[in-house]
Design a protein around this motif. Structure first.
Motif, PDB file in Angstrom:
ATOM      1  N   VAL A 440      18.772  15.287   2.920  1.00  0.00           N
ATOM      2  CA  VAL A 440      17.320  15.439   2.766  1.00  0.00           C
ATOM      3  C   VAL A 440      16.605  14.472   3.731  1.00  0.00           C
ATOM      4  O   VAL A 440      15.630  14.831   4.394  1.00  0.00           O
ATOM      5  CB  VAL A 440      16.905  15.148   1.297  1.00  0.00           C
ATOM      6  N   GLU A 441      17.141  13.251   3.843  1.00  0.00           N
ATOM      7  CA  GLU A 441      16.541  12.249   4.744  1.00  0.00           C
ATOM      8  C   GLU A 441      16.579  12.728   6.193  1.00  0.00           C
ATOM      9  O   GLU A 441      15.621  12.564   6.942  1.00  0.00           O
ATOM     10  CB  GLU A 441      17.278  10.899   4.646  1.00  0.00           C
ATOM     11  N   ASP A 442      17.717  13.346   6.575  1.00  0.00           N
ATOM     12  CA  ASP A 442      17.824  13.866   7.955  1.00  0.00           C
ATOM     13  C   ASP A 442      16.739  14.913   8.194  1.00  0.00           C
ATOM     14  O   ASP A 442      16.088  14.917   9.244  1.00  0.00           O
ATOM     15  CB  ASP A 442      19.192  14.537   8.184  1.00  0.00           C
ATOM     16  N   ILE A 443      16.591  15.824   7.245  1.00  0.00           N
ATOM     17  CA  ILE A 443      15.615  16.912   7.424  1.00  0.00           C
ATOM     18  C   ILE A 443      14.207  16.316   7.548  1.00  0.00           C
ATOM     19  O   ILE A 443      13.427  16.717   8.419  1.00  0.00           O
ATOM     20  CB  ILE A 443      15.711  17.933   6.273  1.00  0.00           C
ATOM     21  N   LYS A 444      13.918  15.325   6.700  1.00  0.00           N
ATOM     22  CA  LYS A 444      12.584  14.695   6.762  1.00  0.00           C
ATOM     23  C   LYS A 444      12.381  14.007   8.105  1.00  0.00           C
ATOM     24  O   LYS A 444      11.306  14.023   8.685  1.00  0.00           O
ATOM     25  CB  LYS A 444      12.429  13.682   5.635  1.00  0.00           C
ATOM     26  N   LYS A 445      13.438  13.398   8.610  1.00  0.00           N
ATOM     27  CA  LYS A 445      13.323  12.616   9.842  1.00  0.00           C
ATOM     28  C   LYS A 445      13.225  13.493  11.091  1.00  0.00           C
ATOM     29  O   LYS A 445      12.475  13.179  12.019  1.00  0.00           O
ATOM     30  CB  LYS A 445      14.540  11.687   9.958  1.00  0.00           C
ATOM     31  N   SER A 447      12.618  16.977  11.307  1.00  0.00           N
ATOM     32  CA  SER A 447      11.863  18.231  11.333  1.00  0.00           C
ATOM     33  C   SER A 447      10.381  17.971  11.088  1.00  0.00           C
ATOM     34  O   SER A 447      10.017  17.143  10.253  1.00  0.00           O
ATOM     35  CB  SER A 447      12.396  19.154  10.247  1.00  0.00           C
ATOM     36  N   ASN A 449       8.588  20.386  10.009  1.00  0.00           N
ATOM     37  CA  ASN A 449       8.298  21.303   8.897  1.00  0.00           C
ATOM     38  C   ASN A 449       9.150  20.983   7.683  1.00  0.00           C
ATOM     39  O   ASN A 449       9.556  21.878   6.949  1.00  0.00           O
ATOM     40  CB  ASN A 449       8.604  22.748   9.313  1.00  0.00           C
ATOM     41  N   SER A 450       9.460  19.717   7.482  1.00  0.00           N
ATOM     42  CA  SER A 450      10.455  19.390   6.456  1.00  0.00           C
ATOM     43  C   SER A 450      10.040  19.901   5.065  1.00  0.00           C
ATOM     44  O   SER A 450      10.893  20.343   4.296  1.00  0.00           O
ATOM     45  CB  SER A 450      10.723  17.894   6.435  1.00  0.00           C
ATOM     46  N   ASP A 451       8.736  19.854   4.743  1.00  0.00           N
ATOM     47  CA  ASP A 451       8.317  20.311   3.405  1.00  0.00           C
ATOM     48  C   ASP A 451       8.730  21.757   3.171  1.00  0.00           C
ATOM     49  O   ASP A 451       9.279  22.106   2.133  1.00  0.00           O
ATOM     50  CB  ASP A 451       6.794  20.191   3.244  1.00  0.00           C
ATOM     51  N   LEU A 454      12.653  22.148   3.101  1.00  0.00           N
ATOM     52  CA  LEU A 454      13.305  21.658   1.882  1.00  0.00           C
ATOM     53  C   LEU A 454      13.138  22.624   0.710  1.00  0.00           C
ATOM     54  O   LEU A 454      13.890  22.569  -0.255  1.00  0.00           O
ATOM     55  CB  LEU A 454      12.788  20.264   1.526  1.00  0.00           C
TER      56      LEU A 454
END
Ligand SMILES: Cc1cc2nc3c(=O)[nH]c(=O)nc-3n(C[C@H](O)[C@H](O)[C@H](O)COP(=O)(O)OP(=O)(O)OC[C@H]3O[C@@H](n4cnc5c(N)ncnc54)[C@H](O)[C@@H]3O)c2cc1C
Length: 486
Positions: A440-445, A447, A449-451, A454
């Motif tokens: 999840v941290e990778d995606i937030k960092k 992307s 469009n992380s919201d 996810l």
């Protein structure tokens, strides 16, 4: 301060170049070709000879082979600039004019002031130490290491695990398997089934909840085949094109390591009693045992890569792609690695290497290239570059180099050689399955469009690859800064 490198193939050329050019270390490069060629390397005067195809894999940064090229180029590779100079058009692939490529590398190595070439067959590592008081000796003699040296290595490492023949099963991209057909389950032997029943009864008697079914779901992904699908598959395997044996390769197969086509040719039902036996693998959707099953086992270092159990094969890559894609649930499958069987000398590195990549048996000795457990021109080159930095940092700066992060191409390969599972260890090419899944941290960092991402049930493959590539680049740059290598 002097280092010896044995073998002027891809790894040896890289290692020699980086040590001489980047670290200013005096290197003696031992190569036997002018005295004795291997069965596949036939040009006596060329270093870094490409023995088969002329491809160094993808150039795309969305492919880990592409990022691996970028990584080793930054670390001073001699192979990548030569390949770019000798490039011939091949779309996204870096293909080269093989002779020009090898000439470029040979000339640079032969003309470098810090490099001495010794044209000789090294039969014992100790003979090299007798020539000079080398601070380190790197063995980069590849999959066709000359027999006397191979035997010496067996003695030095005290291991029987020096393989001469390698059987490799295909590895599949888990994201491309149809999970509405494949099912997770471990094979239930009669004892397993009995024990399970007993445990359930005991729990009921003790007034406890029944054992956690989820834990029992299974580690294997199973592809069920009905009778018609099975026999059609066997027919295709028998008819499929096979890679012919090279003159030097005797088709001797170990029991339990037979290629699927050899089994299939023995009789139409042999595979169903061998690697495709369905016993103990009831399909949870039908409650019945399929006629045959292909089992897929998780690759240790990544949940999304699946190894086809017992599916070593000499079918050509084209035939493998065509035939395996006809299996139920694999119609759209993509391959991380194709199956193969060929002569291959390599050591089970995780058993015999220290964490600083030196041999446990003798800290002055290092391995580089295919002999240490990687597969392919590019991967062998990469490990040549990396081992040169390990040795250069140690000798010049008295400093132990930290391994690159696991989610970089170089890091995943290097770590495979040190921490890979030893039971089924075999030379590995670079693929996304060696990387960890995105957290999840990778995606937030990585992307913007992380919201949105996810909230998705399943991440689109191209988005996933893009994010994994960003993570890899970011981690590698951080590692470069930390280690001050460039
Ligand atoms: C038949 C075959 C085909 C292959 N095809 C491909 C392919 O198409 N694509 C791909 O990516 N990979 C391929 N590979 C896999 C492999 O990664 C390459 O062979 C790669 O060249 C390995 O690099 P290396 O530097 O470890 O060893 P090599 O490139 O093999 O270099 C080893 C060098 O050491 C020398 N040497 C060996 N023993 C001694 C000794 N005792 N004393 C002195 N010198 C010695 C050899 O002459 C050679 O020059 C193939 C392998 C084989 C065996």
């Amino acid at each position: 301060m002097k280092v010896a490198v044995i073998g002027a193939g891809l790894a040896g050329s890289e290692c020699t170049w980086v040590l001489a050019e980047r670290y200013g270390i005096q290197v003696t490069l031992f190569e036997m070709k002018s005295k004795k060629t291997t069965p596949a390397q036939i040009s006596p005067n060329l270093f870094a000879e490409l023995v088969c195809s002329n491809s160094l894999k993808s150039k795309s940064r969305l492919n880990p082979a592409g990022t691996l090229k970028c990584e080793i180029e930054q670390l001073g590779s001699i192979v990548i600039p030569a390949a770019k100079k000798a490039e011939v058009p091949a779309g996204e692939t870096l293909a080269v004019d093989r002779e020009f490529f090898s000439q470029l590398i040979t000339e640079k190595l032969k003309n470098h002031k810090n490099i001495t070439i010794r044209e000789t067959v090294v039969e014992k590592v100790e003979d090299v130490f007798k020539i000079n008081d080398f601070s380190a000796v790197v063995i980069a003699t590849g999959p066709l290491t000359e027999d006397n040296l191979a035997n010496d290595l067996r003695k030095i490492t005290g291991t029987q695990e020096l393989y001469f023949y390698d059987a490799i099963a295909p590895i599949l991209d888990g994201d491309t398997i149809d999970n509405s057909i494949a099912f997770l389950a471990n094979r239930q032997t009669r004892t397993h089934a009995f024990e399970k029943k007993q445990a359930q009864e005991k729990a009921i008697l003790d007034g406890l909840p029944p054992p956690n079914e989820e834990e029992e779901e299974g580690d294997y992904l199973n592809i069920p085949l009905n009778k018609e699908e099975y026999f059609s598959f066997v027919e295709k395997v028998c008819a499929g094109a096979k890679v012919p044996h090279k003159d030097f390769e005797e088709p001797k197969y170990f029991n339990g390591c037979q290629p699927i086509e050899v089994l299939a040719e023995r009789g139409p039902r042999t595979l169903a009693f061998g690697p495709m036996k369905p016993r103990g693998l009831d399909d949870p959707r039908t409650g019945r045992m399929p006629y045959a099953v292909v089992q897929l086992r998780k690759e240790k270092m990544g949940d999304s890569a699946w190894n086809m159990v017992g599916f070593q094969t000499r079918l050509t890559w084209g035939a493998q792609k065509e035939i395996l894609k006809t299996l139920p649930g694999l119609n759209n499958v993509e391959f991380f690695r194709m199956g193969s069987m060929h002569r291959n000398t390599y050591l089970v590195s995780p058993n015999i290497l220290n964490e600083d990549f030196s041999l446990k048996a003798d800290k002055r000795i290092y391995l580089a290239g295919q002999i240490m457990g990687v597969e392919g021109y590019l991967e062998s080159s990469a490990m040549g570059v990396y081992i040169a930095h390990v040795i250069g940092q140690k000798l010049k700066n008295n400093h132990a180099l930290n391994c690159p992060p696991a989610n970089t191409s170089l890091g995943s390969l290097a770590r495979y050689c040190i921490y890979g599972e030893t039971k089924r260890f075999s030379p590995m090419n670079i693929h996304w399955g060696l990387f960890n899944e995105l957290s999840v941290e990778d995606i937030k960092k990585y992307s913007i469009n992380s919201d949105k991402i996810l909230k998705l049930k399943k991440l689109d493959k191209s988005v996933k690859r893009e994010l994994m590539a960003c993570r890899s680049e970011d981690l590698f740059q951080n590692w470069l800064e930390e280690t001050k290598l460039v």
